[in-house]
Design a protein around this motif. Structure first.
Motif, mmCIF file in Angstrom:
data_model
loop_
_atom_site.group_PDB
_atom_site.id
_atom_site.type_symbol
_atom_site.label_atom_id
_atom_site.label_comp_id
_atom_site.label_asym_id
_atom_site.label_seq_id
_atom_site.Cartn_x
_atom_site.Cartn_y
_atom_site.Cartn_z
ATOM 1 N N HIS A 1 35.088 79.699 24.627
ATOM 2 C CA HIS A 1 36.462 79.585 25.095
ATOM 3 C C HIS A 1 36.686 78.251 25.809
ATOM 4 O O HIS A 1 37.724 77.593 25.623
ATOM 5 N N GLN A 2 35.720 77.846 26.628
ATOM 6 C CA GLN A 2 35.879 76.613 27.391
ATOM 7 C C GLN A 2 35.881 75.387 26.493
ATOM 8 O O GLN A 2 36.554 74.388 26.798
ATOM 9 N N GLN A 3 35.142 75.435 25.386
ATOM 10 C CA GLN A 3 35.189 74.323 24.439
ATOM 11 C C GLN A 3 36.602 74.156 23.893
ATOM 12 O O GLN A 3 37.136 73.047 23.810
ATOM 13 N N LEU A 4 37.211 75.267 23.516
ATOM 14 C CA LEU A 4 38.586 75.229 23.001
ATOM 15 C C LEU A 4 39.556 74.801 24.096
ATOM 16 O O LEU A 4 40.518 74.068 23.840
ATOM 17 N N TRP A 5 39.316 75.279 25.300
ATOM 18 C CA TRP A 5 40.171 74.913 26.432
ATOM 19 C C TRP A 5 40.118 73.416 26.699
ATOM 20 O O TRP A 5 41.154 72.771 26.889
ATOM 21 N N LEU A 6 38.928 72.825 26.693
ATOM 22 C CA LEU A 6 38.801 71.389 26.901
ATOM 23 C C LEU A 6 39.519 70.619 25.802
ATOM 24 O O LEU A 6 40.240 69.642 26.074
ATOM 25 N N GLU A 7 39.354 71.065 24.571
ATOM 26 C CA GLU A 7 40.036 70.407 23.459
ATOM 27 C C GLU A 7 41.549 70.497 23.612
ATOM 28 O O GLU A 7 42.271 69.543 23.298
#
Length: 202
Positions: free
Chosen positions: A148-154
């Motif tokens: 989720h955090q990878q998508l959030w950063l993107e």
């Protein structure tokens, strides 16, 4: 402290190292004071000379949240996030830390604030490069949160490179006696190699 072995190992390899600490919750260090403490510490380091101006910044677990919050709006930085817990709404929903998010934000929530208020407002302008190292068998940070955090950063315009360390647990990433430490050193060296470092590495 948890990061002392990692800091000592880096010093032995020739890096200049500063470990930024903040006040605990019982001493006024809850959100947002902890973020202010970290931001003030980074500014104080930068004022000590060119060796610290462009240092690689490392945040482990909840420390990644403080790091991202501290650099938001302050200019480009190179960051290494180890098993990060940064997007607090999802972390709270997954009960990461068994109520730790609610404890950290207790006073803010009691005054009518929301968890989203404490999620870092990071943008591409704040980032030179970001590498996330995740422990493959992390008992503290679930893979769902990492993804989720990878998508959030993107979604914030921040491309982050994700490195998975198979078989590693949460604290293995900061333990020089564990094989996962070699991955952390490799990624740190890669980030540091992109930054001119007169007089030694940072």
């Amino acid at each position: 402290m948890d990061l002392e072995p990692l800091a000592c190992a880096l010093v032995e390899l020739g890096y200049r190292v500063a470990v930024v600490e903040y006040r605990p919750c019982w001493d006024g260090g809850a959100w947002p004071t902890a973020v202010h403490d970290c931001r003030d510490s980074l500014r104080a380091l930068a004022s000590q000379g060119e060796h610290w101006e462009d240092a690689v910044l490392v945040g482990h677990s909840a420390g990644a949240h403080l790091l991202l919050s501290a650099v938001a709006g302050s200019g480009a930085a190179s960051m290494l996030l180890l098993a990060p817990v940064a997007e607090l709404e999802r972390a709270a929903a997954l009960d990461v830390g068994k109520g730790a998010v609610a404890g950290f934000l207790a006073a803010h929530l009691a005054s009518g604030g929301g968890i989203a208020d404490a999620t870092p407002r990071i943008t591409a302008r704040d980032v030179e490069s970001v590498t996330v190292v995740a422990a493959g068998c992390d008992q503290a940070v679930p893979a769902e949160l990492t993804d989720h955090q990878q998508l959030w950063l993107e979604s914030q315009g921040v491309p982050a490179r994700l490195v998975q360390v198979a078989g590693a647990r949460h604290m293995h990433l900061v333990n020089p006696d564990r094989p996962a430490h070699r991955t952390v050193l490799r990624e740190l060296a890669e980030l540091a190699s992109r930054i001119p470092a007169p007089g030694g590495r940072r």
